[in-house]
Motif scaffolding. Structure first.
Motif, PDB file in Angstrom:
ATOM      1  N   MET A 413      67.777  53.898  20.622  1.00  0.00           N
ATOM      2  CA  MET A 413      67.162  53.013  21.608  1.00  0.00           C
ATOM      3  C   MET A 413      66.089  52.142  20.950  1.00  0.00           C
ATOM      4  SD  MET A 413      64.579  54.095  24.686  1.00  0.00           S
ATOM      5  CE  MET A 413      63.339  54.539  23.475  1.00  0.00           C
ATOM      6  N   LEU A 414      65.251  52.758  20.116  1.00  0.00           N
ATOM      7  CA  LEU A 414      64.147  52.033  19.497  1.00  0.00           C
ATOM      8  C   LEU A 414      64.641  50.951  18.545  1.00  0.00           C
ATOM      9  CD1 LEU A 414      61.783  55.044  18.773  1.00  0.00           C
ATOM     10  CD2 LEU A 414      61.377  53.225  20.432  1.00  0.00           C
ATOM     11  N   THR A 415      65.721  51.232  17.802  1.00  0.00           N
ATOM     12  CA  THR A 415      66.235  50.247  16.851  1.00  0.00           C
ATOM     13  C   THR A 415      66.688  48.985  17.563  1.00  0.00           C
ATOM     14  OG1 THR A 415      66.880  51.954  15.262  1.00  0.00           O
ATOM     15  CG2 THR A 415      67.955  49.818  15.055  1.00  0.00           C
ATOM     16  N   LYS A 416      67.283  49.145  18.715  1.00  0.00           N
ATOM     17  CA  LYS A 416      67.683  47.967  19.498  1.00  0.00           C
ATOM     18  C   LYS A 416      66.458  47.147  19.886  1.00  0.00           C
ATOM     19  CE  LYS A 416      71.856  50.112  21.430  1.00  0.00           C
ATOM     20  NZ  LYS A 416      72.527  50.598  22.667  1.00  0.00           N
ATOM     21  N   MET A 417      65.384  47.832  20.248  1.00  0.00           N
ATOM     22  CA  MET A 417      64.141  47.141  20.595  1.00  0.00           C
ATOM     23  C   MET A 417      63.527  46.480  19.363  1.00  0.00           C
ATOM     24  SD  MET A 417      62.489  49.970  23.216  1.00  0.00           S
ATOM     25  CE  MET A 417      60.981  49.022  23.441  1.00  0.00           C
ATOM     26  N   TYR A 418      63.515  47.215  18.235  1.00  0.00           N
ATOM     27  CA  TYR A 418      63.002  46.645  16.990  1.00  0.00           C
ATOM     28  C   TYR A 418      63.758  45.361  16.641  1.00  0.00           C
ATOM     29  CZ  TYR A 418      60.999  51.319  15.835  1.00  0.00           C
ATOM     30  OH  TYR A 418      60.313  52.504  15.812  1.00  0.00           O
ATOM     31  N   GLU A 419      65.079  45.453  16.706  1.00  0.00           N
ATOM     32  CA  GLU A 419      65.907  44.322  16.291  1.00  0.00           C
ATOM     33  C   GLU A 419      65.716  43.114  17.195  1.00  0.00           C
ATOM     34  OE1 GLU A 419      69.830  45.993  16.125  1.00  0.00           O
ATOM     35  OE2 GLU A 419      69.602  46.628  14.027  1.00  0.00           O
ATOM     36  N   ALA A 420      65.657  43.346  18.501  1.00  0.00           N
ATOM     37  CA  ALA A 420      65.466  42.237  19.435  1.00  0.00           C
ATOM     38  C   ALA A 420      64.145  41.533  19.175  1.00  0.00           C
ATOM     39  CB  ALA A 420      65.531  42.747  20.874  1.00  0.00           C
ATOM     40  N   SER A 421      63.089  42.321  18.966  1.00  0.00           N
ATOM     41  CA  SER A 421      61.766  41.749  18.716  1.00  0.00           C
ATOM     42  C   SER A 421      61.716  41.055  17.357  1.00  0.00           C
ATOM     43  CB  SER A 421      60.702  42.848  18.783  1.00  0.00           C
ATOM     44  OG  SER A 421      59.416  42.326  18.576  1.00  0.00           O
ATOM     45  N   ALA A 422      62.318  41.677  16.336  1.00  0.00           N
ATOM     46  CA  ALA A 422      62.308  41.099  14.993  1.00  0.00           C
ATOM     47  C   ALA A 422      63.082  39.787  14.950  1.00  0.00           C
ATOM     48  CB  ALA A 422      62.895  42.085  13.992  1.00  0.00           C
ATOM     49  N   MET A 423      64.215  39.732  15.640  1.00  0.00           N
ATOM     50  CA  MET A 423      65.011  38.503  15.644  1.00  0.00           C
ATOM     51  C   MET A 423      64.290  37.379  16.387  1.00  0.00           C
ATOM     52  SD  MET A 423      67.343  39.182  13.632  1.00  0.00           S
ATOM     53  CE  MET A 423      67.886  40.705  12.870  1.00  0.00           C
ATOM     54  N   GLN A 424      63.534  37.743  17.405  1.00  0.00           N
ATOM     55  CA  GLN A 424      62.726  36.741  18.097  1.00  0.00           C
ATOM     56  C   GLN A 424      61.653  36.188  17.165  1.00  0.00           C
ATOM     57  OE1 GLN A 424      63.151  35.300  21.044  1.00  0.00           O
ATOM     58  NE2 GLN A 424      61.312  34.033  20.738  1.00  0.00           N
ATOM     59  N   TYR A 425      61.040  37.093  16.394  1.00  0.00           N
ATOM     60  CA  TYR A 425      60.043  36.681  15.401  1.00  0.00           C
ATOM     61  C   TYR A 425      60.683  35.755  14.363  1.00  0.00           C
ATOM     62  CZ  TYR A 425      56.663  37.123  11.529  1.00  0.00           C
ATOM     63  OH  TYR A 425      55.780  36.862  10.506  1.00  0.00           O
ATOM     64  N   ALA A 426      61.878  36.133  13.897  1.00  0.00           N
ATOM     65  CA  ALA A 426      62.573  35.317  12.906  1.00  0.00           C
ATOM     66  C   ALA A 426      62.858  33.922  13.447  1.00  0.00           C
ATOM     67  CB  ALA A 426      63.873  36.003  12.488  1.00  0.00           C
ATOM     68  N   LYS A 427      63.228  33.857  14.696  1.00  0.00           N
ATOM     69  CA  LYS A 427      63.505  32.566  15.333  1.00  0.00           C
ATOM     70  C   LYS A 427      62.241  31.717  15.402  1.00  0.00           C
ATOM     71  CE  LYS A 427      65.436  30.547  19.561  1.00  0.00           C
ATOM     72  NZ  LYS A 427      66.015  30.858  20.911  1.00  0.00           N
ATOM     73  N   GLU A 428      61.135  32.347  15.803  1.00  0.00           N
ATOM     74  CA  GLU A 428      59.862  31.628  15.932  1.00  0.00           C
ATOM     75  C   GLU A 428      59.368  31.128  14.577  1.00  0.00           C
ATOM     76  OE1 GLU A 428      57.308  34.465  17.737  1.00  0.00           O
ATOM     77  OE2 GLU A 428      58.279  34.365  19.710  1.00  0.00           O
ATOM     78  N   LYS A 429      59.585  31.925  13.529  1.00  0.00           N
ATOM     79  CA  LYS A 429      59.080  31.585  12.193  1.00  0.00           C
ATOM     80  C   LYS A 429      60.119  30.866  11.328  1.00  0.00           C
ATOM     81  CE  LYS A 429      55.032  33.566  12.739  1.00  0.00           C
ATOM     82  NZ  LYS A 429      53.748  32.805  12.674  1.00  0.00           N
ATOM     83  N   ASN A 430      61.289  30.602  11.903  1.00  0.00           N
ATOM     84  CA  ASN A 430      62.370  29.930  11.172  1.00  0.00           C
ATOM     85  C   ASN A 430      62.760  30.712   9.922  1.00  0.00           C
ATOM     86  OD1 ASN A 430      64.270  27.859  10.894  1.00  0.00           O
ATOM     87  ND2 ASN A 430      62.930  26.647   9.566  1.00  0.00           N
ATOM     88  N   ILE A 431      62.913  32.029  10.094  1.00  0.00           N
ATOM     89  CA  ILE A 431      63.294  32.922   9.000  1.00  0.00           C
ATOM     90  C   ILE A 431      64.790  33.226   9.091  1.00  0.00           C
ATOM     91  CG2 ILE A 431      63.029  35.254   8.062  1.00  0.00           C
ATOM     92  CD1 ILE A 431      60.146  35.215   9.134  1.00  0.00           C
ATOM     93  N   THR A 432      65.491  33.115   7.983  1.00  0.00           N
ATOM     94  CA  THR A 432      66.886  33.548   7.927  1.00  0.00           C
ATOM     95  C   THR A 432      66.912  34.985   7.453  1.00  0.00           C
ATOM     96  OG1 THR A 432      67.641  31.313   7.378  1.00  0.00           O
ATOM     97  CG2 THR A 432      69.141  33.143   6.884  1.00  0.00           C
ATOM     98  N   PRO A 433      67.303  35.941   8.315  1.00  0.00           N
ATOM     99  CA  PRO A 433      67.296  37.355   7.909  1.00  0.00           C
ATOM    100  C   PRO A 433      68.165  37.618   6.686  1.00  0.00           C
ATOM    101  CG  PRO A 433      67.541  37.161  10.290  1.00  0.00           C
ATOM    102  CD  PRO A 433      67.696  35.765   9.721  1.00  0.00           C
ATOM    103  N   ARG A 434      67.717  38.540   5.852  1.00  0.00           N
ATOM    104  CA  ARG A 434      68.506  38.953   4.696  1.00  0.00           C
ATOM    105  C   ARG A 434      69.775  39.670   5.153  1.00  0.00           C
ATOM    106  NH1 ARG A 434      65.451  42.976   1.068  1.00  0.00           N
ATOM    107  NH2 ARG A 434      64.817  43.796   3.084  1.00  0.00           N
TER     108      ARG A 434
END
Length: 438
Positions: A413-434
């Motif tokens: 459950m937590l990983t899904k939350m981590y990923e959703a939040s991290a991807m939102q951060y990546a979008k805001e910061k214009n980061i392409t995930p590794r």
């Protein structure tokens, strides 16, 4: 006048040339660890044992082992007073020290952690926010230089809810839980998790922010103790806020056995100032208590008996032990990196690889003398948390004692939350995930 100008010019040239001079051979074989500490200010009672644990572990590694595979550990403390601006200044001042620059940085402040993430990533220096900071930084594809092992605030919140649920015979439906939290980035970290769990488990969550430093809580506890009357209170406090909350809870008659804090609200510095009122209070924890681990005997023999070390006054306290474990994980990340890059001073970029390939098994824990002080962790490219477990402890008036088994946070459950939040951060910061599947 001409001679004076010549002398001044020569002196200036010498100053400019100084950084180009070769380092002494000894200095070239050192691994530098900056230490951001807060031995002063309102949070000093918590900061001092943490810093002492770090220093004693590093001194032990040098005295007992001759360093990390022969590479001496060096460090320098920089006082932050738990102030974000000072923390950034300390990082900038220390990041280039040593033959290869800073190995990693332990901010020991969620605010400082937030402020350093982009800087340290650009500098390729790992940020090790052990049990604090951004929980979504667990996702290594987005946060390659931030590590959250062994447990995040979100994992801690879930473990606390699991513990409360077990005390309530498996069901939280219709229950009322209050969160008393430090009104800062740190204190707000668990809110989204507790809200998600409230929907899932059927309890009502009530929020009570407390302004820094937390000395004014009387109105908060009157509302909790005489109006809301929750079944449980969770505390996300820090420093003097914690002891103040315990005193105020006792003053309104709130039962201590129903009052449970996160791991930054569960040290001797939090309960001793509250005196008898603190008896029965509980907190989550991910490192062991007391002085019974083999490493404690080694510190006594190798350091204290030889007038070395600085932690005699805080020896075995909750936060002293946490400093030991934090330093140990840092050292093992370096040791792991040496396995690939050689037994020499390593760069932050190389140690980042060491973190992502870190596997501290129970056998390793026993070998390090840390038996009972930590649980196994294994990190990877995308998992920077490592699967640590959480235990609940209770204050009996003199000592902390475990009152639960180790609880595994529900990481699916937590990983899904981590990923959703991290991807939102990546979008805001214009980061392409590794790509961590390679």
């Amino acid at each position: 006048m001409n001679m004076k100008k010549m002398l001044l010019s020569a002196a200036a040239a010498a100053v400019v040339a100084t950084p180009l001079l070769a380092m002494p051979a000894a200095a070239q074989n050192e691994q530098f660890m900056p230490l951001l500490v807060y031995r002063t200010g309102p949070y000093a009672p918590s900061g001092i044992p943490l810093a002492n644990g770090f220093v004693d572990y590093f001194e032990l590694i040098n005295a007992r082992d001759g360093g990390i595979n022969g590479v001496k550990v060096t460090w320098e403390e920089c006082e932050t007073s738990y102030n974000t601006d000072r923390g950034v200044e300390c990082y900038e001042r220390l990041k280039k020290n040593g033959p290869t620059g800073a190995s990693l940085v332990n901010p020991y402040s969620t605010g400082i952690t937030y402020a350093l993430i982009e800087r340290a990533t650009a500098d390729k220096i790992p940020v090790f926010s052990m049990g604090y900071g951004r929980a979504d930084a667990t996702i290594g594809s987005v946060f390659p230089y931030v590590f959250t092992a062994p447990a995040t605030y979100w994992a801690g919140a879930d473990a606390i809810v699991q513990y409360i649920q077990a005390q309530e015979k498996g069901s939280l439906k219709g229950k009322k839980i209050a969160l008393v939290y430090h009104d800062s980035a740190y204190g707000k970290e668990p809110i989204s998790t507790l809200q998600a769990l409230a929907k899932q488990e059927g309890y009502t969550l009530n929020l009570f922010p407390v302004a820094h430093p937390g000395l004014e809580q009387k109105a908060t506890w009157l509302q909790i103790g005489r109006q809301l009357r929750p079944d449980w209170v969770i505390m996300w406090g820090w420093g003097v806020m914690n002891a103040t909350a315990i005193k105020e809870a006792a003053a309104v008659g709130y039962p201590m056995e129903k009052f449970i804090g996160i791991w930054w609200s569960g040290s001797e510095a939090d309960v001793k100032p509250a005196g008898a009122a603190a008896k029965g209070y509980k907190s989550a924890q991910f490192t062991g208590t007391g002085t019974g681990a083999p490493i404690h005997a080694q510190i006594r023999e190798q350091l204290f008996a030889k007038n070395m070390g600085i932690g005699k006054d805080t020896f075995g306290e909750v936060l002293y032990n946490r400093g030991l474990v934090n330093a140990a994980i840092s050292v093992e990340a370096v040791r792991t990196a040496q396995g690939k890059f050689g037994n020499k001073p390593l760069t932050g970029e190389q140690i980042q690889w060491g973190f992502e390939n870190l596997n501290i098994t129970q056998e390793t824990i026993d070998k390090l003398g840390l038996t009972g002080l930590m649980s196994p962790i294994k990190l990877s490219c995308n998992d920077h948390e490592g699967g640590g477990a959480v235990v609940v402890q209770q204050w009996d008036g003199k000592n902390w004692n475990y009152v639960s088994d180790f609880i595994k946070p529900r990481r699916e459950m937590l990983t899904k939350m981590y990923e959703a939040s991290a991807m939102q951060y990546a979008k805001e910061k214009n980061i392409t995930p590794r790509d961590c599947k390679m």
